[in-house]
Design an enzyme around this catalytic site. Structure first.
Site, PDB file in Angstrom:
ATOM      1  N   ASN A 187       0.823  -1.217   0.000  1.00 55.01           N
ATOM      2  CA  ASN A 187       0.000   0.000   0.000  1.00 55.01           C
ATOM      3  C   ASN A 187       0.854   1.263   0.000  1.00 55.01           C
ATOM      4  O   ASN A 187       0.591   2.206  -0.735  1.00 55.01           O
ATOM      5  CB  ASN A 187      -0.853   0.039   1.266  1.00 55.01           C
ATOM      6  CG  ASN A 187      -2.184  -0.648   1.078  1.00 55.01           C
ATOM      7  OD1 ASN A 187      -2.777  -0.534   0.012  1.00 55.01           O
ATOM      8  ND2 ASN A 187      -2.632  -1.355   2.084  1.00 55.01           N
TER       9      ASN A 187
ATOM     10  N   ASP B  80      -6.177  -2.158  -3.167  1.00 58.04           N
ATOM     11  CA  ASP B  80      -7.544  -2.702  -3.323  1.00 58.04           C
ATOM     12  C   ASP B  80      -7.608  -3.666  -4.510  1.00 58.04           C
ATOM     13  O   ASP B  80      -8.200  -4.745  -4.423  1.00 58.04           O
ATOM     14  CB  ASP B  80      -8.549  -1.565  -3.543  1.00 58.04           C
ATOM     15  CG  ASP B  80      -8.911  -0.865  -2.249  1.00 58.04           C
ATOM     16  OD1 ASP B  80      -8.440  -1.325  -1.180  1.00 58.04           O
ATOM     17  OD2 ASP B  80      -9.661   0.125  -2.297  1.00 58.04           O
TER      18      ASP B  80
ATOM     19  N   GLU C  32      -6.602  -7.208   5.173  1.00 57.50           N
ATOM     20  CA  GLU C  32      -5.907  -8.112   4.242  1.00 57.50           C
ATOM     21  C   GLU C  32      -5.916  -9.536   4.781  1.00 57.50           C
ATOM     22  O   GLU C  32      -5.001 -10.306   4.532  1.00 57.50           O
ATOM     23  CB  GLU C  32      -4.474  -7.623   3.969  1.00 57.50           C
ATOM     24  CG  GLU C  32      -3.889  -6.712   4.985  1.00 57.50           C
ATOM     25  CD  GLU C  32      -3.390  -7.451   6.235  1.00 57.50           C
ATOM     26  OE1 GLU C  32      -4.127  -7.424   7.246  1.00 57.50           O
ATOM     27  OE2 GLU C  32      -2.278  -8.010   6.188  1.00 57.50           O
TER      28      GLU C  32
HETATM   29  N1  LIG Z   1      -5.622  -1.287  -0.012  1.00 60.80           N
HETATM   30  C1  LIG Z   1      -6.149  -1.770   1.107  1.00 60.80           C
HETATM   31  N2  LIG Z   1      -5.354  -1.959   2.169  1.00 60.80           N
HETATM   32  C2  LIG Z   1      -5.878  -2.451   3.300  1.00 60.80           C
HETATM   33  C3  LIG Z   1      -7.218  -2.762   3.394  1.00 60.80           C
HETATM   34  N3  LIG Z   1      -7.448  -3.238   4.633  1.00 60.80           N
HETATM   35  C4  LIG Z   1      -6.266  -3.246   5.304  1.00 60.80           C
HETATM   36  N4  LIG Z   1      -5.294  -2.748   4.497  1.00 60.80           N
HETATM   37  C5  LIG Z   1      -3.898  -2.516   4.797  1.00 60.80           C
HETATM   38  O1  LIG Z   1      -3.224  -3.729   5.064  1.00 60.80           O
HETATM   39  C6  LIG Z   1      -2.008  -3.415   5.759  1.00 60.80           C
HETATM   40  C7  LIG Z   1      -1.774  -4.453   6.819  1.00 60.80           C
HETATM   41  O2  LIG Z   1      -0.550  -4.217   7.376  1.00 60.80           O
HETATM   42  P1  LIG Z   1       0.087  -5.078   8.545  1.00 60.80           P
HETATM   43  O3  LIG Z   1      -1.003  -5.569   9.445  1.00 60.80           O
HETATM   44  O4  LIG Z   1       1.192  -4.294   9.138  1.00 60.80           O
HETATM   45  O5  LIG Z   1       0.629  -6.376   7.855  1.00 60.80           O
HETATM   46  P2  LIG Z   1       1.650  -6.591   6.657  1.00 60.80           P
HETATM   47  O6  LIG Z   1       2.289  -5.332   6.195  1.00 60.80           O
HETATM   48  O7  LIG Z   1       0.922  -7.370   5.607  1.00 60.80           O
HETATM   49  O8  LIG Z   1       2.753  -7.489   7.326  1.00 60.80           O
HETATM   50  P3  LIG Z   1       2.733  -9.047   7.625  1.00 60.80           P
HETATM   51  O9  LIG Z   1       1.289  -9.462   7.757  1.00 60.80           O
HETATM   52  O10 LIG Z   1       3.483  -9.203   8.896  1.00 60.80           O
HETATM   53  O11 LIG Z   1       3.403  -9.718   6.483  1.00 60.80           O
HETATM   54  C8  LIG Z   1      -2.190  -2.009   6.304  1.00 60.80           C
HETATM   55  O12 LIG Z   1      -1.381  -1.114   5.572  1.00 60.80           O
HETATM   56  C9  LIG Z   1      -3.654  -1.695   6.041  1.00 60.80           C
HETATM   57  O13 LIG Z   1      -3.894  -0.327   5.801  1.00 60.80           O
HETATM   58  C10 LIG Z   1      -8.051  -2.536   2.235  1.00 60.80           C
HETATM   59  O14 LIG Z   1      -9.247  -2.765   2.223  1.00 60.80           O
HETATM   60  N5  LIG Z   1      -7.460  -2.036   1.138  1.00 60.80           N
END
Ligand SMILES: Nc1nc2c(ncn2[C@@H]2O[C@H](COP(=O)(O)OP(=O)(O)OP(=O)(O)O)[C@@H](O)[C@H]2O)c(=O)[nH]1
Length: 309
Positions: A186, A195, A222
């Site tokens: 992101n 998204d 996610e």
């Molecule tokens: N584009 C988008 N991003 C989302 C959505 N929901 C959650 N996110 C993003 O998903 C990211 C999750 O980040 P983290 O929980 O730190 O996990 P990660 O970066 O995947 O790290 P690890 O899980 O440890 O591999 C965050 O930046 C949220 O803003 C969505 O509906 N759309």
């Protein structure tokens, strides 16, 4: 010349022991609706429990054997069909009769003899309300980004499958899936691209979940979740591995991942089974979450389970 037939906007079941009464109502309604008919309560229940249940029921009260009140009581006692609106159409017109009918769960009460126009309009109003409520209910269970079931829907399904697993003794595997380094995705490609990425991942996984009992949902952000009722441990691990591979093979570039050059997911698997029993569905979810945590800890882009084969 081709004529376009107006589409019928719902199905109505007319229950009356007098076929001529059914005929009169059917004549008023059949242009707009698909009409079903039953001349006794038993037949009415059979139709309602069948493959094509009605959207609305018109119910006479005075009938031999099972009267309309009893039919209504039985309909309202069943969880699956209690939301079908019931309208009494009857010669019984005292305030007490009406009150009794409403207390049983009817939505309206039409006295005979009736005015066709009034019947048509009242039925149209109830039908519109029923169909709109149904649409809203469906939407409330869907995730708007990915169009798959949302967490609320998953929670309902899990409750149902948990009870079923307890009764049947069949295994109930849960897969918790989380996108790896999605924050970096992101932050670097933008939230809109994020998204789109979530949509692609959903498609890739959805294609693999083919069994009618498989249930796949977006758990939030996610994170995704799948239930694979009645799947044994080797089958579950094979499925989890296929899901992991499907996302990697979708080959969505992720230059900022520390794990791989493309988007990957980690999966935690937990199963309620005779070998690995769980005391509650909360414990089952926690076990899947813990397995997911281990998959992340051990390097991501992999499957970990609490129920090794
Ligand atoms: N584009 C988008 N991003 C989302 C959505 N929901 C959650 N996110 C993003 O998903 C990211 C999750 O980040 P983290 O929980 O730190 O996990 P990660 O970066 O995947 O790290 P690890 O899980 O440890 O591999 C965050 O930046 C949220 O803003 C969505 O509906 N759309």
């Amino acid at each position: 010349m081709n004529t376009i037939k107006p589409q019928k906007t719902g199905r109505i079941l007319i229950i009356d022991d007098q076929p001529e009464n059914i005929h009169v109502l059917a004549n008023i309604l059949q242009k707009e609706y698909e009409v079903q008919a039953a001349t006794n309560g038993a037949k009415a229940l059979e139709i309602t429990y069948g493959k094509n249940p009605p959207d609305l029921i018109l119910l006479d009260i005075v009938m031999p054997e099972m009267d309309g009140y009893e039919v209504c009581r039985r309909l309202k006692a069943n969880k699956q069909i209690r939301d079908i609106p019931v309208i009494f159409v009857t010669v019984k017109k005292s305030v007490e009769d009406e009150e009794y009918g409403f207390n049983l769960g009817a939505v309206d009460y039409i006295s005979k003899p009736f005015q066709p126009t009034v019947v048509r309009v009242r039925i149209r109003n109830h039908m519109n309300l029923k169909l709109k409520t149904e649409i809203l209910e469906k939407l409330s269970l869907l995730d708007s980004l990915t169009n798959i079931p949302n967490r609320r829907s998953f929670d309902k399904e899990l409750q149902r499958e948990w009870k079923h697993a307890l009764r049947s003794g069949h295994p109930l595997p849960v897969l918790m899936m989380n996108v790896d380094h999605f924050k970096h995705y992101n932050d670097n490609y933008g939230y809109g691209a994020g998204d789109e990425c979530l949509k692609h991942i959903t498609e890739a996984m959805n294609k693999k979940l083919r069994r009618p009992l498989d249930f796949f949902a977006r758990y939030g952000g996610e994170e995704f979740v799948a239930l694979l009722p009645n799947t044994d441990a080797p089958g579950t691990m094979q499925m989890a591995e296929q899901l992991r591979a499907a996302v990697a093979e979708a080959n969505i570039p992720h230059e900022y991942s520390d794990t791989a050059p493309m988007v990957t997911i980690s999966i935690g698997v937990a199963t309620h089974s005779q070998e690995t029993p769980k005391a509650s569905l909360e414990e089952l979810l926690m076990a899947a979450d813990l397995a997911l945590y281990q998959a992340k800890e051990k390097g991501r882009n992999q499957v970990q389970t609490d129920s090794p084969i």
